[in-house]
Write a protein that holds these residues in place. Structure first.
Motif, mmCIF file in Angstrom:
data_model
loop_
_atom_site.group_PDB
_atom_site.id
_atom_site.type_symbol
_atom_site.label_atom_id
_atom_site.label_comp_id
_atom_site.label_asym_id
_atom_site.label_seq_id
_atom_site.Cartn_x
_atom_site.Cartn_y
_atom_site.Cartn_z
ATOM 1 N N GLY A 64 0.816 -1.199 0.000
ATOM 2 C CA GLY A 64 0.000 0.000 0.000
ATOM 3 C C GLY A 64 0.855 1.256 0.000
ATOM 4 O O GLY A 64 0.489 2.270 -0.583
ATOM 5 N N ARG A 65 2.012 1.201 0.633
ATOM 6 C CA ARG A 65 2.879 2.363 0.700
ATOM 7 C C ARG A 65 3.596 2.600 -0.617
ATOM 8 O O ARG A 65 3.850 3.731 -0.997
ATOM 9 N N THR A 66 3.950 1.528 -1.338
ATOM 10 C CA THR A 66 4.713 1.693 -2.569
ATOM 11 C C THR A 66 3.835 1.917 -3.786
ATOM 12 O O THR A 66 4.326 2.326 -4.820
ATOM 13 N N MET A 67 2.566 1.626 -3.695
ATOM 14 C CA MET A 67 1.674 1.853 -4.824
ATOM 15 C C MET A 67 1.486 3.357 -4.990
ATOM 16 O O MET A 67 1.225 4.070 -4.030
ATOM 17 N N HIS A 68 1.603 3.809 -6.198
ATOM 18 C CA HIS A 68 1.483 5.232 -6.475
ATOM 19 C C HIS A 68 0.085 5.532 -6.969
ATOM 20 O O HIS A 68 -0.595 4.703 -7.563
ATOM 21 N N ALA A 69 -0.298 6.747 -6.744
ATOM 22 C CA ALA A 69 -1.615 7.181 -7.215
ATOM 23 C C ALA A 69 -1.595 7.278 -8.739
ATOM 24 O O ALA A 69 -0.541 7.418 -9.361
ATOM 25 N N ARG A 70 -2.743 7.170 -9.303
ATOM 26 C CA ARG A 70 -2.857 7.268 -10.756
ATOM 27 C C ARG A 70 -2.439 8.669 -11.190
ATOM 28 O O ARG A 70 -2.713 9.655 -10.510
ATOM 29 N N THR A 71 -1.755 8.730 -12.324
ATOM 30 C CA THR A 71 -1.266 10.014 -12.822
ATOM 31 C C THR A 71 -2.269 10.718 -13.718
ATOM 32 O O THR A 71 -2.128 11.911 -13.967
ATOM 33 N N GLY A 72 -3.245 10.007 -14.202
ATOM 34 C CA GLY A 72 -4.183 10.593 -15.144
ATOM 35 C C GLY A 72 -3.867 10.175 -16.563
ATOM 36 O O GLY A 72 -4.727 10.220 -17.441
ATOM 37 N N ASN A 73 -2.641 9.744 -16.819
ATOM 38 C CA ASN A 73 -2.241 9.241 -18.128
ATOM 39 C C ASN A 73 -2.466 7.735 -18.110
ATOM 40 O O ASN A 73 -1.707 6.984 -17.502
ATOM 41 N N VAL A 74 -3.513 7.283 -18.759
ATOM 42 C CA VAL A 74 -3.917 5.879 -18.715
ATOM 43 C C VAL A 74 -2.835 4.969 -19.279
ATOM 44 O O VAL A 74 -2.536 3.909 -18.717
ATOM 45 N N ALA A 75 -2.207 5.371 -20.373
ATOM 46 C CA ALA A 75 -1.170 4.542 -21.001
ATOM 47 C C ALA A 75 0.010 4.367 -20.048
ATOM 48 O O ALA A 75 0.523 3.255 -19.867
ATOM 49 N N PHE A 76 0.439 5.444 -19.425
ATOM 50 C CA PHE A 76 1.563 5.349 -18.482
ATOM 51 C C PHE A 76 1.196 4.503 -17.275
ATOM 52 O O PHE A 76 1.978 3.663 -16.830
ATOM 53 N N ARG A 80 3.095 1.179 -16.167
ATOM 54 C CA ARG A 80 3.710 1.087 -14.836
ATOM 55 C C ARG A 80 3.174 -0.119 -14.078
ATOM 56 O O ARG A 80 3.927 -0.853 -13.437
ATOM 57 N N GLU A 81 1.890 -0.353 -14.168
ATOM 58 C CA GLU A 81 1.286 -1.502 -13.477
ATOM 59 C C GLU A 81 1.858 -2.823 -14.000
ATOM 60 O O GLU A 81 2.178 -3.724 -13.232
ATOM 61 N N LYS A 82 2.005 -2.924 -15.321
ATOM 62 C CA LYS A 82 2.582 -4.141 -15.914
ATOM 63 C C LYS A 82 4.032 -4.328 -15.481
ATOM 64 O O LYS A 82 4.468 -5.447 -15.176
ATOM 65 N N GLU A 83 4.793 -3.248 -15.452
ATOM 66 C CA GLU A 83 6.205 -3.337 -15.040
ATOM 67 C C GLU A 83 6.325 -3.744 -13.571
ATOM 68 O O GLU A 83 7.169 -4.560 -13.214
ATOM 69 N N LEU A 84 5.472 -3.183 -12.739
ATOM 70 C CA LEU A 84 5.491 -3.556 -11.320
ATOM 71 C C LEU A 84 5.116 -5.021 -11.138
ATOM 72 O O LEU A 84 5.712 -5.733 -10.317
#
Length: 144
Positions: A64-76, A80-84
């Motif tokens: 929960g601490r390392t998950m980042h909030a959505r940036t608004g750029n869906v593609a990014f 990022r989710e796939k890389e994580l």
């Protein structure tokens, strides 16, 4: 842990001296050194088990601490989710390989200990003839 360390969980002159000094200074220190000599080789396994338990208990907090909030750029955000996820899978593979290597190393130590014991028993049986007759005074029935 290297086997050439001065203070290692074994009956070496240094550990025996530390144990004796520990008992003379303050008996719990000597008792702690005795416990280290006897059970110290199991500390690595204990630390690994504790680490796994801690990660399983507190892993969700860490995620929960390392998950980042959505940036608004869906593609990014999707990338990022796939890389994580890919990195998490690589981490699981590395943890599995480390566990396999630890098991392999434990088996090697056990096999080495078994080999040393077998060699000791073979040398002992060579030095102790099985058909040796007891000398006068050695047998239990000599005095009867």
């Amino acid at each position: 842990m290297t086997k050439t360390a001065l203070i290692r969980p074994a009956w070496t002159p240094a550990t025996i001296a530390l144990m004796v000094v520990g008992f003379m200074v303050f008996w719990p220190l000597g008792l702690a050194m005795l416990a280290y000599i006897i059970w110290g080789d199991r500390l690595e396994d204990f630390k690994g088990d504790w680490s796994k338990a801690r990660n399983s208990i507190f892993g969700s907090c860490k995620k929960g601490r390392t998950m980042h909030a959505r940036t608004g750029n869906v593609a990014f955000d999707d990338w990022r989710e796939k890389e994580l996820d890919r990195l998490a899978e690589e981490r699981r593979k590395l943890d599995t390989m480390r566990e396999e290597f630890d098991a392999y190393a434990r088996e090697l130590r056990r096999a080495k200990d078994q080999q040393e014991f077998d060699r000791f028993m073979a040398e002992r049986s060579k030095n102790t003839p099985a058909n040796r007759q007891p000398e006068k005074g050695e047998g239990l029935l000599d005095d009867v």
